[in-house]
Design an enzyme around this catalytic site. Sequence first.
Site, PDB file in Angstrom:
ATOM      1  N   HIS A  42      -2.736   5.978   4.104  1.00 56.10           N
ATOM      2  CA  HIS A  42      -1.353   5.548   4.161  1.00 56.10           C
ATOM      3  C   HIS A  42      -0.289   6.813   4.092  1.00 56.10           C
ATOM      4  CE1 HIS A  42      -0.908   5.217  -0.491  1.00 56.10           C
ATOM      5  NE2 HIS A  42       0.190   6.282  -0.160  1.00 56.10           N
ATOM      6  N   ASP A  91      -8.094   2.570   2.348  1.00 58.15           N
ATOM      7  CA  ASP A  91      -7.157   3.596   2.180  1.00 58.15           C
ATOM      8  C   ASP A  91      -7.575   5.031   1.852  1.00 58.15           C
ATOM      9  OD1 ASP A  91      -4.656   4.602   2.390  1.00 58.15           O
ATOM     10  OD2 ASP A  91      -3.859   4.067   0.311  1.00 58.15           O
ATOM     11  N   GLY A 182       4.118   9.760  -5.101  1.00 58.25           N
ATOM     12  CA  GLY A 182       4.033  11.124  -4.599  1.00 58.25           C
ATOM     13  C   GLY A 182       2.574  11.759  -5.283  1.00 58.25           C
ATOM     14  N   SER A 184      -0.313   9.746  -4.475  1.00 51.04           N
ATOM     15  CA  SER A 184      -0.822   9.249  -3.629  1.00 51.04           C
ATOM     16  C   SER A 184      -1.868  10.305  -2.787  1.00 51.04           C
ATOM     17  CB  SER A 184      -0.503   8.529  -2.352  1.00 51.04           C
ATOM     18  OG  SER A 184       0.250   7.331  -2.614  1.00 51.04           O
TER      19      SER A 184
END
Lengths: 242, 362
Positions: A42, A91, A182, A184
């Site tokens: 993402h 993801d 942030g 991720s």
Amino acid sequence: ILGGRVSRPGRWPWQCSLQSDPSGHICGCVLIGKKWALTVAHCFEGRESADLWKVVLGINNLDHPSPYLQTRGVESIIVHPRYNRAVVDYDISVVELDREVEVTGYVRPVCLPGNGQLPQPDTYCYITGWGHMGNRMPFKLQEGEVRIISLSQCQSYFDMKTITSRMLCAGYEAGTVDSCMGDSGGPLVCEEPHGGSWTLYGLTSWGSVCFSKVLGPGVYSNVTHFTPWIHRQIYLHTFHLH
Amino acid sequence: CPSTPSTCDARNNCSHCEPITLELCMNLPYNSTTYPNYLGHATQSESSVSWESSLFPALVQTNCYKYLMFFACTMLVPKCDSHTHQRVPPCRSLCRSSKERCESVLGIVGLQWPEDTDCNQFPEDGPSVTCLLPDPDVDECSPSHFKCRSGRCVLSSKRCDGHMDCDDDSDEDNCGCVERGLWECPGTRLCIKHSMICDGFPDCPLLKDENNCSVCEDNELACNNHQCIHRTLWCDGTKHCSDSSDEWDCVSLSEGSVVTVFRTGVDYHVCGDDWTMDLSQLTCSQLGLGGPASVSLVPDPPSVPGRRRWLHVHPDWRQRNGSALQGLLEKRGHACYSRNRVSLHCSREDCGLRPAVRLYKR
């Protein structure tokens, strides 16, 4: 990271920062080989071109260049073909650096788990990142200790979404220590009981709005599920079979 | 402009219509949206992990207002006007009805109605005003919900879970995969979507959804995505399957760490006559095992004379830069002169180690 603490420089030498102009740090990433890093899919939504990105390693304070800092461009971005942005499943992305990093005390890869090797519920692991702290964005890398939570227990916190086998949950019901915006793409690592090496089990993916009143654990991409796919992508891209 | 950051500046109008991908709101009477939405989210991705996209579906289950989910979706994924590319707001009356009926329910569990939903920002409906009101036939439940016979919405995950969740127990009726429009993995009660059958990704235990998907000729092998390719092309160093699977797992270390190559559908050993350290390095690297720790040539046991299949190092292998090991080997008309196989031990590069803590004398 919510409820974490400032990390000592060099303590997490596989942590990297995925940056894009003009914003700078966008996501975390994890070094898994001299030329390879992992992050979540993402992070690249709307910014799929490799030219837009650079990977910064060996850094602790985003605001102060470190003598141990290494910067690499991105050669290619491999987003998992089943990535589903609506439900944030699959993801994960593999990032090929434009050249190998120099392995030092401050820049070195983490281990990937073996086939089927999963952390047991209730073991304690670490998350790291430069994401939101609840009241501000930090400059210095933060670390937090989180507890692995079983999928069934995790599902009870997120009954709006299906927790799939591609996900791993860690944290606390009260959300006292959690990853946030942030973080991720950054690592969830656990120390192996023998030998003291660290293995990457998760990549920060999603969760509740971490600085709201709705809390709960964080949800991480389950690296163990993707290990064969990761090895395959590295192999195919190394030998130009793609 | 989230979609085209490089071309965005203050003079450009960034608004554009995009297809709705937010699962919660995929059964709306419109199918395109524009961002930012009325809750301040910049993208559908942000909406999908937002507090509101958890809150509203939970609230729907309380049956507080028939059109709550429709209202929620007009906030989360506002309708995009195809001419102006601007968002179309919900009507004030829809907002007020939702808030009046459902805010108190939230209060019971100590939660607040989302702050950004001030109904005064939305227009009153009228003949000259464009705003959204639900049709009588609008779906009350989101695609993430099951609609009970009584009309109530319960989460899809509660459907067929062995617990009665609908007030009329209808969530436990007709619980077979077929009745739910799904496919049942053989031997289990697991249901998967039909689109997942034979798509190259295993979803059922024992890969049952990926079995019997290819009808290949005798001289062909099946790719992971069920294409068929000729055996002679398998593991030749060039991809022929569109998913490259004919070049996966071609090299392995069999018993005794003997280098084994799966070529044309059968296992070959590699003749050690022209083997070099560079090839050892390449093999370990290709296997993801770091560098070579030791290499040795081991004699072929005499018990299988003449039956061993051999591959030989291609004389021009050094010119084939960037090839995998299987692309550097060839079959020859004769067996391996030395009858030596290559045995290789690889050592993984260091990983997962942190630098030692420095000691400072006090």
